[in-house]
Enzyme design. Structure first.
Site: not given
Ligand SMILES: Nc1ncnc2c1ncn2[C@@H]1O[C@H](COP(=O)(O)OP(=O)(O)OP(=O)(O)O)[C@@H](O)[C@H]1O
Length: 358
Positions: A78-79, A123, A172, A231
């Site tokens: 998401k981030t 977030d 989430t 992740r």
């Molecule tokens: N679709 C994707 N393709 C490649 N790498 C990804 C992808 N999605 C996530 N990642 C990798 O996974 C890691 C975590 O992603 P991210 O921080 O965006 O997750 P998030 O959903 O925001 O988590 P949170 O809710 O804990 O903040 C990042 O470092 C990213 O490199």
């Protein structure tokens, strides 16, 4: 994530190599591994395609993109996607989170300092305070906030115009958002767990960026244990890389990955020590259930919340455990995953079933 709410689980999810939540170590490396544009972003075809249209159309009109809500489990991207939205719009991004905004004034300060077209990533938007949430309604819809000056009968609301901006909210659980807030997003994307093939692509891409030598079966082995979450895939890749460097010739083959993940107690399906302890107790001590959550938690020496919120969601998702009104029950897949045989079903009576409900 809401781990800082209520009681602290004995096993903090951040301590686990298979936790979807980010730890300090992740944050340092994640910046380097984040895809920078939609083309590089693996999987989530539907969200990607829809978002691509939304952003292209806004660019074509020379307008600010609609507000975007992204929902999905931690670590699904998401981030990353919010940063891609900003990059695709050629706009700066401001990152904050619901728990950081406890007063409407905190939000007013952020909103009033945004520049035109800026992306505000919020977030855990479901954890914002109520007054801040109400201020956000007006900001999202009219690009305006009322800043209240003074207290009591003499208080006055001073309207403040805001430049058009794009709010990207992440949660989430979209179901936790009040409908008036949910309705103010022009686009909602639900992030799904990734398939093993997609995770393999994430792992290969990260291995390239980290300059790690990985064979196809090595990437497949890690992908299969990554619980559908990029992740976790990236974290396991780093742990396996350490093992390959110290115990092998640096190359991650399927065998090296399997040996390494055995050391870290992550099994072939992505279950870790806690998950297996819960399943083992359920099978060995309670004949597969049904057993009450509290009893199960005592049996594994963990807090009730830890079992319920940390171990169970993945076990349920994997079809290994079912939550029933009578208690927790192991599925046939749980018996076969742990290499055990279910006891003969007792027919015609209450038998052993229900004995351990608590
Ligand atoms: N679709 C994707 N393709 C490649 N790498 C990804 C992808 N999605 C996530 N990642 C990798 O996974 C890691 C975590 O992603 P991210 O921080 O965006 O997750 P998030 O959903 O925001 O988590 P949170 O809710 O804990 O903040 C990042 O470092 C990213 O490199």
């Amino acid at each position: 994530m809401n781990w800082d709410e209520g009681s602290t689980p004995a096993t903090h999810p951040g301590d686990r190599v298979v936790s979807g939540a980010a730890d300090g170590d992740d944050q340092a490396v994640e910046a380097a591994l984040r895809p920078k544009d939609l083309g590089e972003f693996v999987g989530q075809e539907r969200v990607r395609e829809q978002l691509d249209l939304v952003l292209r159309a806004a660019r074509g009109r020379g307008a600010t993109a609609d507000h975007v809500l992204l929902s999905g489990a931690p670590g699904l991207g998401k981030t990353t996607l919010s940063m891609i939205i900003a990059a695709e719009m050629g706009a700066p991004i401001r990152i904050t989170s619901g728990p950081a905004i406890q007063h409407a004034g905190d939000l007013a300060a952020i909103l009033s300092s945004l520049t035109e077209g800026e992306v505000l990533f919020l977030d855990e938007i479901h954890r914002m305070s109520r007054p801040a949430e109400e201020m956000l309604y007006m900001a999202m819809e009219d690009f305006r906030v009322d800043v209240v000056v003074g207290k009591g009968p003499g208080a006055t609301a001073i309207p403040l115009e805001l430049p058009p901006f794009t709010l990207v909210g992440a949660t989430t659980r979209a179901g936790l958002l009040p409908p008036p807030l949910r309705d103010r997003f022009g686009f909602t994307g639900h992030m799904e767990f990734y398939s093993p093939d997609e995770l393999q692509r994430v792992i290969n891409r990260s291995a390239r960026l980290l300059d790690v030598d990985i064979a196809a079966d090595g990437a497949a082995e890690i992908a299969g244990r990554s619980r559908g979450t990029p992740r976790i895939a990236n974290r396991l890749l780093r742990r396996v890389r350490d093992y390959a460097q110290v115990k092998a010739d640096g190359v991650i083959t399927g065998q090296v990955a399997a040996q390494a993940l055995e050391v870290y107690e992550v099994d072939g399906r992505g279950l870790d020590r806690l998950d297996r302890a819960v399943l083992t107790a359920l099978l060995k001590l309670f004949g597969g259930g049904p057993v009450g959550l509290s009893t199960l938690a005592v049996a594994v020496g963990e807090e009730r919340e830890t079992v319920e919120e940390v171990a169970e969601p993945f076990l349920v998702r994997e079809g290994l455990l079912a939550r029933t009104p009578r208690g927790r029950v192991a599925t046939p897949a749980a018996w076969s995953h742990l290499g055990m045989v279910p006891p003969q079903q007792v027919t015609g009576g209450s038998g052993q079933r229900g004995l351990f409900e608590g």
